[in-house]
Scaffold this motif. Structure first.
Motif, short mmCIF file in Angstrom:
data_model
loop_
_atom_site.label_atom_id
_atom_site.label_comp_id
_atom_site.label_asym_id
_atom_site.label_seq_id
_atom_site.Cartn_x
_atom_site.Cartn_y
_atom_site.Cartn_z
N ILE A 65 0.84 -1.21 0.00
CA ILE A 65 0.00 0.00 0.00
C ILE A 65 0.87 1.25 0.00
O ILE A 65 0.65 2.19 -0.78
N VAL A 66 1.87 1.27 0.88
CA VAL A 66 2.72 2.46 1.00
C VAL A 66 3.64 2.61 -0.22
O VAL A 66 3.85 3.72 -0.71
N GLU A 67 4.16 1.50 -0.72
CA GLU A 67 5.02 1.58 -1.90
C GLU A 67 4.25 2.06 -3.12
O GLU A 67 4.81 2.76 -3.98
N ASP A 68 2.96 1.71 -3.22
CA ASP A 68 2.14 2.19 -4.33
C ASP A 68 1.92 3.70 -4.27
O ASP A 68 1.56 4.33 -5.27
N ILE A 95 -2.40 8.51 6.00
CA ILE A 95 -2.46 7.09 5.61
C ILE A 95 -1.30 6.33 6.25
O ILE A 95 -1.48 5.23 6.79
N LEU A 96 -0.10 6.92 6.21
CA LEU A 96 1.07 6.25 6.78
C LEU A 96 0.92 6.06 8.28
O LEU A 96 1.23 4.98 8.81
N VAL A 97 0.44 7.08 8.99
CA VAL A 97 0.26 6.96 10.44
C VAL A 97 -0.73 5.83 10.75
O VAL A 97 -0.49 4.99 11.63
N GLU A 98 -1.84 5.79 10.03
CA GLU A 98 -2.84 4.73 10.26
C GLU A 98 -2.25 3.35 10.02
O GLU A 98 -2.46 2.43 10.81
N ARG A 193 -5.07 16.74 12.90
CA ARG A 193 -5.62 15.55 12.23
C ARG A 193 -4.85 14.30 12.64
O ARG A 193 -5.44 13.22 12.82
N ILE A 194 -3.53 14.42 12.80
CA ILE A 194 -2.73 13.28 13.24
C ILE A 194 -3.11 12.88 14.66
O ILE A 194 -3.28 11.69 14.98
N ILE A 195 -3.27 13.87 15.54
CA ILE A 195 -3.67 13.59 16.93
C ILE A 195 -5.04 12.90 16.95
O ILE A 195 -5.27 11.95 17.71
N ASP A 196 -5.94 13.36 16.10
CA ASP A 196 -7.28 12.77 16.03
C ASP A 196 -7.22 11.31 15.60
O ASP A 196 -7.91 10.45 16.16
N ILE A 197 -6.37 11.01 14.62
CA ILE A 197 -6.21 9.62 14.16
C ILE A 197 -5.69 8.74 15.28
O ILE A 197 -6.20 7.64 15.53
#
Length: 412
Positions: A65-68, A95-98, A193-197
């Motif tokens: 997923i990340v490489e794509d 996406i990366l954090v999740e 947004r990162i904190i919320d995730i």
């Protein structure tokens, strides 16, 4: 930079809008020094398992997923911690954090993956065992830290790897998750947004927050060992007992590491290669841990008879530095090298993320470091405080302790 506590985990938010990328690392209190007996190599084995099957991602791998997206995910294990890390362009930061959190929360530990990774790691061990320099360095460290958990090898041994089972791996991993976790994000991202995730992911909210096992300081062994083997190559590694990363003199060891073995113009390279032709190249490494450390110098030669000369010259160089100090021009050269290394790193958010996360997890006091990534002017001022006169005094004190060596020769 902000450091938050969320569900008994520490979150480092190091935002810099000048970057166009985001680097994220998850740091676990899981490393080889915490392993006992049949657990040998289990931290590194679990690292492999985290990047295989995942309960949340059935149809594709997290790496894919990340490489794509044009980014990457990777992992590494040390004696003191394990890190799962990745990098993407800024628009994919959430996406990366999740994904990295899901990697930690939902590993599948499938039996077929376990059996496959056993073979992968056994091949990894064999590959390193075929590398004479690696074997020489590992034997050196094992003898230097003899009797201390820092002597544990990260890859483990063949017997322990073959015996690992699913229940053992899951039990050990769940124990790890009850220790504090650090997540570090560096680059250009939306902090709220990162904190919320992270809040929504509810990372191990019921964890017990167990403190990792504590160990005594290293009592260093002194030894001079030469072994013979049938493989090609003659290898020699030297060890000088070092310091914990909590001790302020560690910064002077960084200078000494550069002086002795960094680059073609280092002191030992000039003598052993340029003047005498005894070696092709030479490497210097500084190892620092909570309980101690070591400065390691390693090289190889085409003839076993050269090793005795290399050992003798190494001793002479150490004695000269102890009694006569260092030439001012060599100190100035290394001062410039250290300055350049710091400035290079400030332009690499991934390196900054790895260092900030490690320091936070291990409790390394940033006040004792000369580097402040958020205040470059302060860093340069700190660097100026490392003077030639004090460094020469440091050498006299440091070289009071004897050096050790371990050699592997293919001729008797």
């Amino acid at each position: 930079m902000r450091v938050l506590s969320i569900n008994n985990n520490r979150i480092i938010l190091n935002k810099n809008p000048n970057y166009k990328t985001v680097s994220v690392g998850v740091f676990l209190n899981m490393g080889s020094k915490f392993e006992q007996g049949e657990e040998s190599g289990i931290s590194h084995f679990i690292e492999h398992m985290l990047l295989t099957s995942n309960l949340k991602y059935h149809k594709t791998s997290t790496r894919q997923i990340v490489e794509d997206l044009g980014g990457f995910i990777n992992a590494f294990t040390t004696k003191e911690f394990t890190c799962i890390h990745g990098k993407v362009i800024s628009e994919y930061s959430e996406i990366l954090v999740e994904i990295l959190i899901d990697i930690i929360k939902y590993p599948a530990f499938k039996q077929e993956d376990i059996e496959r990774e056993k073979n992968v790691i056994l091949n990894e061990i064999q590959s390193f065992n075929n590398n004479g320099m690696h074997v020489c360095q590992q034997k050196l460290l094992k003898n230097l830290f003899k009797g201390h958990p820092l002597s544990n090898e990260i890859l483990g041994n063949r017997d322990s790897i073959r015996k690992f089972n699913r229940e053992q791996l899951i039990e050990y991993y769940l124990e790890t998750l009850n220790r504090e976790i650090v997540i570090c994000i560096t680059g250009d991202f939306d902090e709220e947004r990162i904190i919320d995730i992270i809040n929504k992911k509810d990372i191990f909210n019921s964890k017990k927050n167990i403190t990792p096992r504590q160990f005594n300081k290293v009592i260093y062994s002194n030894f001079n060992i030469i072994k013979y083997h049938s493989n090609l190559g003659n290898y020699i590694s030297f060890a000088l007992p070092g310091y914990s990363y909590h001790e302020i003199d560690t910064v002077y060891l960084s200078f000494l590491t550069c002086i002795l073995g960094y680059g073609s113009t280092s002191l030992l390279n000039r003598i052993l290669r340029d003047e005498m032709g005894l070696i092709y190249n030479l490497n210097a490494y500084l190892h620092t841990y909570n309980e101690g450390g070591a400065l390691i110098i390693s090289t190889t030669s085409n003839s076993a008879s050269n090793i005795d000369r290399i050992i003798s010259i190494f001793g002479e160089v150490i004695e000269r530095l102890k009694n006569r100090g260092l030439d001012k021009k060599d100190f100035d050269r290394v001062h410039s090298i250290i300055k350049s290394q710091i400035l290079f790193k400030t332009e690499n958010p991934h390196d900054i993320m790895l260092e900030l996360g490690r320091n936070e997890l291990l409790g390394i006091n940033n006040n004792r470091s000369i580097v402040d990534y958020n205040n470059l002017n302060k860093t340069m001022e700190n660097l100026k405080e490392i003077t030639y006169e004090y460094f020469c005094d440091f050498l006299k004190k440091f070289f009071e302790q004897p050096f050790s060596y371990y050699g592997l020769l293919n001729e008797k």
